[in-house]
Design a protein around this motif. Structure first.
Motif, PDB file in Angstrom:
ATOM      1  N   LEU A   1       0.866  -1.173   0.000  1.00  0.00           N
ATOM      2  CA  LEU A   1       0.000   0.000   0.000  1.00  0.00           C
ATOM      3  C   LEU A   1       0.905   1.225   0.000  1.00  0.00           C
ATOM      4  CD1 LEU A   1      -2.720  -1.134   2.548  1.00  0.00           C
ATOM      5  CD2 LEU A   1      -2.852  -1.142   0.038  1.00  0.00           C
ATOM      6  N   GLY A   2       0.416   2.312  -0.569  1.00  0.00           N
ATOM      7  CA  GLY A   2       1.245   3.500  -0.663  1.00  0.00           C
ATOM      8  C   GLY A   2       0.438   4.759  -0.461  1.00  0.00           C
ATOM      9  N   ILE A   3       1.154   5.858  -0.287  1.00  0.00           N
ATOM     10  CA  ILE A   3       0.512   7.170  -0.274  1.00  0.00           C
ATOM     11  C   ILE A   3       1.165   8.012  -1.369  1.00  0.00           C
ATOM     12  CG2 ILE A   3      -0.148   9.206   1.065  1.00  0.00           C
ATOM     13  CD1 ILE A   3       0.327   7.638   3.629  1.00  0.00           C
ATOM     14  N   ASP A   4       0.323   8.437  -2.309  1.00  0.00           N
ATOM     15  CA  ASP A   4       0.740   9.333  -3.385  1.00  0.00           C
ATOM     16  C   ASP A   4       0.537  10.750  -2.869  1.00  0.00           C
ATOM     17  OD1 ASP A   4       0.860  10.903  -5.681  1.00  0.00           O
ATOM     18  OD2 ASP A   4      -1.020  10.149  -6.509  1.00  0.00           O
ATOM     19  N   PHE A   5       1.575  11.299  -2.204  1.00  0.00           N
ATOM     20  CA  PHE A   5       1.444  12.661  -1.672  1.00  0.00           C
ATOM     21  C   PHE A   5       1.459  13.660  -2.839  1.00  0.00           C
ATOM     22  CE2 PHE A   5       2.932  10.726   2.370  1.00  0.00           C
ATOM     23  CZ  PHE A   5       1.906  11.186   3.174  1.00  0.00           C
ATOM     24  N   THR A   6       0.572  14.644  -2.746  1.00  0.00           N
ATOM     25  CA  THR A   6       0.312  15.549  -3.868  1.00  0.00           C
ATOM     26  C   THR A   6       0.255  16.987  -3.374  1.00  0.00           C
ATOM     27  OG1 THR A   6      -1.027  13.818  -4.912  1.00  0.00           O
ATOM     28  CG2 THR A   6      -1.347  16.069  -5.700  1.00  0.00           C
ATOM     29  N   LEU A   7       0.988  17.866  -4.040  1.00  0.00           N
ATOM     30  CA  LEU A   7       0.873  19.303  -3.753  1.00  0.00           C
ATOM     31  C   LEU A   7      -0.361  19.809  -4.497  1.00  0.00           C
ATOM     32  CD1 LEU A   7       4.642  20.223  -4.014  1.00  0.00           C
ATOM     33  CD2 LEU A   7       3.196  20.771  -2.049  1.00  0.00           C
ATOM     34  N   ARG A   8      -1.498  19.846  -3.785  1.00  0.00           N
ATOM     35  CA  ARG A   8      -2.778  20.050  -4.474  1.00  0.00           C
ATOM     36  C   ARG A   8      -2.903  21.450  -5.074  1.00  0.00           C
ATOM     37  NH1 ARG A   8      -4.936  15.864  -5.986  1.00  0.00           N
ATOM     38  NH2 ARG A   8      -5.532  15.014  -3.982  1.00  0.00           N
ATOM     39  N   ASP A   9      -2.446  22.468  -4.355  1.00  0.00           N
ATOM     40  CA  ASP A   9      -2.547  23.827  -4.909  1.00  0.00           C
ATOM     41  C   ASP A   9      -1.651  23.970  -6.137  1.00  0.00           C
ATOM     42  OD1 ASP A   9      -4.312  24.594  -2.877  1.00  0.00           O
ATOM     43  OD2 ASP A   9      -2.663  25.126  -1.539  1.00  0.00           O
ATOM     44  N   VAL A  10      -0.459  23.388  -6.065  1.00  0.00           N
ATOM     45  CA  VAL A  10       0.448  23.434  -7.222  1.00  0.00           C
ATOM     46  C   VAL A  10      -0.182  22.691  -8.397  1.00  0.00           C
ATOM     47  CG1 VAL A  10       2.708  22.693  -8.093  1.00  0.00           C
ATOM     48  CG2 VAL A  10       2.507  23.634  -5.773  1.00  0.00           C
ATOM     49  N   GLN A  11      -0.795  21.524  -8.119  1.00  0.00           N
ATOM     50  CA  GLN A  11      -1.431  20.749  -9.189  1.00  0.00           C
ATOM     51  C   GLN A  11      -2.560  21.559  -9.846  1.00  0.00           C
ATOM     52  OE1 GLN A  11      -3.903  17.403  -8.106  1.00  0.00           O
ATOM     53  NE2 GLN A  11      -3.166  16.200  -9.853  1.00  0.00           N
ATOM     54  N   ASP A  12      -3.371  22.239  -9.036  1.00  0.00           N
ATOM     55  CA  ASP A  12      -4.466  23.046  -9.593  1.00  0.00           C
ATOM     56  C   ASP A  12      -3.919  24.131 -10.522  1.00  0.00           C
ATOM     57  OD1 ASP A  12      -6.351  21.563  -8.260  1.00  0.00           O
ATOM     58  OD2 ASP A  12      -6.621  22.998  -6.614  1.00  0.00           O
ATOM     59  N   GLN A  13      -2.818  24.763 -10.097  1.00  0.00           N
ATOM     60  CA  GLN A  13      -2.219  25.813 -10.941  1.00  0.00           C
ATOM     61  C   GLN A  13      -1.675  25.215 -12.244  1.00  0.00           C
ATOM     62  OE1 GLN A  13       0.679  27.454  -8.256  1.00  0.00           O
ATOM     63  NE2 GLN A  13      -0.903  28.215  -6.869  1.00  0.00           N
ATOM     64  N   LEU A  14      -1.017  24.069 -12.143  1.00  0.00           N
ATOM     65  CA  LEU A  14      -0.454  23.426 -13.340  1.00  0.00           C
ATOM     66  C   LEU A  14      -1.576  23.022 -14.302  1.00  0.00           C
ATOM     67  CD1 LEU A  14       2.213  21.164 -11.577  1.00  0.00           C
ATOM     68  CD2 LEU A  14       2.700  23.140 -13.032  1.00  0.00           C
ATOM     69  N   ARG A  15      -2.669  22.479 -13.734  1.00  0.00           N
ATOM     70  CA  ARG A  15      -3.791  22.069 -14.589  1.00  0.00           C
ATOM     71  C   ARG A  15      -4.373  23.256 -15.334  1.00  0.00           C
ATOM     72  NH1 ARG A  15      -7.558  19.222 -10.499  1.00  0.00           N
ATOM     73  NH2 ARG A  15      -9.094  19.977 -11.969  1.00  0.00           N
ATOM     74  N   LYS A  16      -4.512  24.374 -14.618  1.00  0.00           N
ATOM     75  CA  LYS A  16      -5.065  25.573 -15.272  1.00  0.00           C
ATOM     76  C   LYS A  16      -4.192  26.017 -16.432  1.00  0.00           C
ATOM     77  CE  LYS A  16      -7.519  27.526 -11.358  1.00  0.00           C
ATOM     78  NZ  LYS A  16      -7.086  28.124 -10.097  1.00  0.00           N
TER      79      LYS A  16
END
Ligand code: ZN
Length: 208
Positions: free
Chosen positions: A85-100
């Motif tokens: 089992l794992g945890i995919d840690f994610t910088l969510r605010d950074v991801q939102d900016q990159l997606r935009k």
């Protein structure tokens, strides 16, 4: 068995998780990868994550490790050596900016220690894994529970798709996506990953 080679990950592989982040349900596996520097073991110790780049989210996931290249006609059991089992840690605010901006997710997903895994266990077959839910405890409270039978793309599809488009071989691991319930990490949080009622690994977070 070779040490971990490629770290592949799957985005939006559970319907309820895609919806909780207001994302569309993908029509083919949404693949990305992490550098090997992202690897860290959930061995009871401290995991250091960035504390200065917006929110970090936990995403608990079922992880498989391959023993050999996939060839057409092979079963999941032919190719998968072990599970964790794992945890995919994610910088969510950074991801939102990159997606935009339409940019790749790498900076939000590939930072050091972003791919935390428990020790690997022998893979008992897909059916056996479907008999047990996996879950994540945050400070002893259950925040995520999932079962690989609810994946949009099953293990065989993920392996075959990865092999065709990216290559798949001994030592490659695949984070197969997170169920709903993701949320932000706080400094000092303690996380435990369970298969059924069996704890496979745990860690404490240091944000810095
Ligand atoms: Zn994920």
């Amino acid at each position: 068995m070779k040490p971990v080679q490629n770290i592949y990950c799957v985005g939006r592989n559970y319907v309820k998780h895609a919806k909780e982040l207001n994302n569309e349900i993908p029509s083919s596996p949404l693949m990305f990868s992490k550098p090997t520097h992202a690897l860290a073991e959930a061995n009871g110790g401290e995991i250091v994550l960035p504390g200065d780049r917006g929110s970090v989210h936990y995403e608990a996931e079922f992880v498989i490790r391959l023993r050999q290249p996939y060839e057409e006609g092979m079963s999941v059991e032919d190719v998968v050596d072990s599970m964790a089992l794992g945890i995919d840690f994610t910088l969510r605010d950074v991801q939102d900016q990159l997606r935009k901006k339409g940019q790749p997710w790498l900076l939000s997903k590939g930072f050091p220690n972003s791919a935390v895994i428990t020790p690997f266990l022998p893979f008992d077959g897909e059916a056996a894994c479907q008999n047990q839910d996996f879950s994540l405890l945050r400070n002893e409270e259950r925040v995520q529970i999932g079962n690989i039978r609810d994946m949009i793309f099953d293990l065989h599809t993920l392996i075959a798709y990865t092999a065709t488009h990216l290559g798949a071989g001994e030592g490659d691991i695949i984070f197969t996506g997170t169920p709903e319930g993701v949320g932000p990490v706080a400094h000092g949080d303690h996380y435990t990953l369970l298969c059924g009622t069996n704890p496979l690994g745990n860690c404490t977070i240091k944000l810095q």
